[in-house]
Design a protein around this motif. Structure first.
Motif, PDB file in Angstrom:
ATOM      1  N   LEU A   1       3.705 -37.836  33.782  1.00 15.85           N
ATOM      2  CA  LEU A   1       3.014 -38.167  32.525  1.00 15.85           C
ATOM      3  C   LEU A   1       3.201 -37.021  31.780  1.00 15.85           C
ATOM      4  O   LEU A   1       2.878 -35.495  31.957  1.00 15.85           O
ATOM      5  CB  LEU A   1       1.594 -38.505  32.521  1.00 15.85           C
ATOM      6  N   THR A   2       3.791 -37.135  30.176  1.00 16.25           N
ATOM      7  CA  THR A   2       4.138 -36.269  29.334  1.00 16.25           C
ATOM      8  C   THR A   2       3.419 -36.337  28.177  1.00 16.25           C
ATOM      9  O   THR A   2       3.490 -37.436  27.797  1.00 16.25           O
ATOM     10  CB  THR A   2       5.601 -35.939  29.074  1.00 16.25           C
ATOM     11  N   VAL A   3       2.551 -35.848  27.672  1.00  9.28           N
ATOM     12  CA  VAL A   3       1.685 -35.787  26.510  1.00  9.28           C
ATOM     13  C   VAL A   3       2.117 -34.664  25.722  1.00  9.28           C
ATOM     14  O   VAL A   3       2.018 -33.258  25.729  1.00  9.28           O
ATOM     15  CB  VAL A   3       0.307 -35.722  26.795  1.00  9.28           C
ATOM     16  N   THR A   4       2.342 -34.970  24.396  1.00  4.32           N
ATOM     17  CA  THR A   4       2.975 -34.025  23.492  1.00  4.32           C
ATOM     18  C   THR A   4       1.865 -33.939  22.236  1.00  4.32           C
ATOM     19  O   THR A   4       1.835 -35.252  21.606  1.00  4.32           O
ATOM     20  CB  THR A   4       4.450 -34.368  22.886  1.00  4.32           C
ATOM     21  N   VAL A   5       1.372 -32.940  21.739  1.00  7.23           N
ATOM     22  CA  VAL A   5       0.510 -32.844  20.576  1.00  7.23           C
ATOM     23  C   VAL A   5       1.360 -31.942  19.576  1.00  7.23           C
ATOM     24  O   VAL A   5       1.341 -30.686  19.914  1.00  7.23           O
ATOM     25  CB  VAL A   5      -0.742 -32.368  20.972  1.00  7.23           C
ATOM     26  N   PRO A   6       1.795 -32.535  18.413  1.00  3.48           N
ATOM     27  CA  PRO A   6       2.499 -31.674  17.605  1.00  3.48           C
ATOM     28  C   PRO A   6       1.540 -30.659  16.917  1.00  3.48           C
ATOM     29  O   PRO A   6       0.458 -30.843  16.781  1.00  3.48           O
ATOM     30  CB  PRO A   6       3.136 -32.694  16.754  1.00  3.48           C
TER      31      PRO A   6
END
Length: 95
Positions: free
Chosen positions: A89-94
């Motif tokens: 799982l990859t979670v990206t928060v800009p």
């Protein structure tokens, strides 16, 4: 065992990676709570079993986990993106 999550910060974003082998995308939840808390949780569906089956040993985790991370001010919590590929799982928060 606890789910291992890597958190790295790049110039553009905060990136979380979690190894979730055997979990399907539908079984994983990524939520944003108040105060910039990112919550990653999931639960592996339990296989149906016959009443006559007898377990002699159960070592596989049922696959329930919950991890929470408080992100710094620079995180844009309304633009969180999550993707799942090959059990990662990859979670990206800009930022």
């Amino acid at each position: 065992g606890s789910t291992r999550v890597d958190w790295k910060e790049t110039p553009e974003a905060h990136v979380f990676k979690a190894d979730l082998p055997g979990l399907k995308k539908e079984e994983v939840k990524v939520e944003v709570e108040d105060d910039r808390v990112l919550q990653i949780s999931g639960e592996r569906s339990v296989e149906k079993e016959d009443k006559n089956d007898e377990w002699h040993r159960v070592e596989r985790s049922s696959g329930k986990f919950l991890r929470r991370f408080r992100l710094p001010e620079n995180a844009k919590m309304d633009k969180v993106k999550a993707s799942m590929e090959n059990g990662v799982l990859t979670v990206t928060v800009p930022k």
